[in-house]
Write a protein that holds these residues in place. Structure first.
Motif, PDB file in Angstrom:
ATOM      1  N   PHE A 150      54.471  75.885  68.416  1.00 36.09           N
ATOM      2  CA  PHE A 150      55.140  75.487  67.481  1.00 36.09           C
ATOM      3  C   PHE A 150      54.551  75.532  65.998  1.00 36.09           C
ATOM      4  N   SER A 151      55.451  75.730  65.197  1.00 31.69           N
ATOM      5  CA  SER A 151      54.693  76.339  63.857  1.00 31.69           C
ATOM      6  C   SER A 151      55.423  75.599  62.436  1.00 31.69           C
ATOM      7  N   THR A 152      55.584  76.340  61.640  1.00 34.29           N
ATOM      8  CA  THR A 152      56.147  75.795  60.234  1.00 34.29           C
ATOM      9  C   THR A 152      57.367  76.518  60.125  1.00 34.29           C
ATOM     10  N   PRO A 153      58.725  75.858  60.011  1.00 34.45           N
ATOM     11  CA  PRO A 153      59.810  76.480  59.493  1.00 34.45           C
ATOM     12  C   PRO A 153      59.659  77.019  58.361  1.00 34.45           C
ATOM     13  N   VAL A 154      60.262  78.382  57.945  1.00 37.19           N
ATOM     14  CA  VAL A 154      60.056  79.132  56.705  1.00 37.19           C
ATOM     15  C   VAL A 154      60.900  78.645  55.580  1.00 37.19           C
ATOM     16  N   LEU A 155      62.206  78.032  56.124  1.00 36.21           N
ATOM     17  CA  LEU A 155      62.919  77.617  54.809  1.00 36.21           C
ATOM     18  C   LEU A 155      62.827  76.010  54.933  1.00 36.21           C
ATOM     19  N   PRO A 156      62.806  75.592  53.573  1.00 36.04           N
ATOM     20  CA  PRO A 156      62.875  74.227  53.506  1.00 36.04           C
ATOM     21  C   PRO A 156      63.904  73.301  53.886  1.00 36.04           C
ATOM     22  N   PRO A 157      65.024  73.719  53.927  1.00 34.84           N
ATOM     23  CA  PRO A 157      66.023  73.054  54.348  1.00 34.84           C
ATOM     24  C   PRO A 157      66.079  72.947  56.148  1.00 34.84           C
ATOM     25  N   ARG A 159      62.906  73.136  57.603  1.00 34.79           N
ATOM     26  CA  ARG A 159      61.975  72.335  57.673  1.00 34.79           C
ATOM     27  C   ARG A 159      62.280  70.717  57.719  1.00 34.79           C
ATOM     28  N   LEU A 160      63.112  70.485  56.669  1.00 36.82           N
ATOM     29  CA  LEU A 160      63.490  68.997  56.457  1.00 36.82           C
ATOM     30  C   LEU A 160      64.253  68.546  57.893  1.00 36.82           C
ATOM     31  N   ALA A 161      65.223  69.373  58.385  1.00 38.40           N
ATOM     32  CA  ALA A 161      66.049  69.183  59.494  1.00 38.40           C
ATOM     33  C   ALA A 161      65.186  68.746  60.555  1.00 38.40           C
ATOM     34  N   TYR A 162      64.188  69.977  60.717  1.00 40.98           N
ATOM     35  CA  TYR A 162      63.233  69.810  61.763  1.00 40.98           C
ATOM     36  C   TYR A 162      62.540  68.624  61.908  1.00 40.98           C
ATOM     37  N   ASP A 163      61.799  68.064  60.776  1.00 42.87           N
ATOM     38  CA  ASP A 163      61.130  67.028  60.615  1.00 42.87           C
ATOM     39  C   ASP A 163      61.958  65.794  61.043  1.00 42.87           C
TER      40      ASP A 163
END
Length: 238
Positions: A150-157, A159-163
């Protein structure tokens, strides 16, 4: 032992995975929306094992990934430190070698494997660098490593949805599907949140002597697949 503020004491982590072993694969399918099957295919392709190769599948769990190599005629060893996971794997596939082992002190000789891979397990080790050095030790010169994590989503939207998914949705789904959801899947969200980014993990791998490091984002960076090689042995000049 803690890393990134997360308690990764080996005994605690092993016991946690023991508790979820019975329904682990089903829960993974549901929690990942069946993306885990795509990630496994990408990992097998990146390893590129051929008959005659010897592969170490580290943090193999119940052997779901290991079985694909075994069915292709690859000499593969499944290694995990959870007795519960290993027991499930041995019942399903008695033809595969399931070995109990800690990633920080692997029970294998130097230069044993043509390829070493670890999927969604490096994040659970108390000392990431120590585990990467151990994987380097047991890999043959010129051999390769594939880390899927698992890592860091590249697109901010995204990333927010994943969090939001990790915080609110995943615990609810885990309660419906997992055999013992509370501690394991709370830990899962916490360990993902505190895990290094793609570039940071590549830097750690380089510090542990791996070379030619490349990574590929899967599912928008929710997962990253890192590849590297152990430099070939230097032949003495005669």
């Amino acid at each position: 032992m803690t890393e990134g503020g997360v308690d990764k004491t080996p005994g605690r982590i092993a016991a946690m995975f023991d508790a979820v072993a019975a329904r682990y694969d089903l829960t993974n399918d549901v929690l990942s929306l069946w993306q885990d099957r795509i990630w496994r295919v990408a990992t097998h392709t990146a390893v590129g094992a051929q008959p005659g190769d010897r592969v170490l599948d580290l943090a193999a769990g119940t052997g779901t990934s290991t079985a694909v190599w075994a069915d292709a005629g690859i000499d593969v060893v499944a290694c995990d430190f959870s007795p519960g996971m290993l027991a499930v794997g041995r019942r399903r596939r008695p033809d595969i070698a399931f070995i109990a082992g800690d990633a920080m002190a692997l029970p294998f000789a130097d230069d044993t494997f043509d390829a070493v891979t670890i999927s969604f397990g490096l994040r659970n080790v108390a000392d990431t660098a120590r585990a990467l050095r151990e994987m380097y030790r047991v890999t043959k010169p010129g051999g390769r490593i594939v880390v899927t994590e698992f890592s860091t989503p590249v697109l901010p939207p995204l990333r927010l949805a994943y969090d939001a998914y990790l915080t609110y949705v995943m615990p609810l789904v885990a309660k419906l599907t997992a055999s013992s959801p509370d501690s394991a899947y709370s830990y899962l969200a916490e360990s993902i949140t505190n895990w290094p980014t793609q570039r940071e993990l590549a830097r750690i791998m380089h510090q542990c002597s791996w070379r030619g490091i490349k990574w590929r984002n899967l599912s928008g960076g929710i997962v990253a697949l890192h590849r590297a090689t152990k430099p070939p042995a230097v032949r003495p000049v005669t």
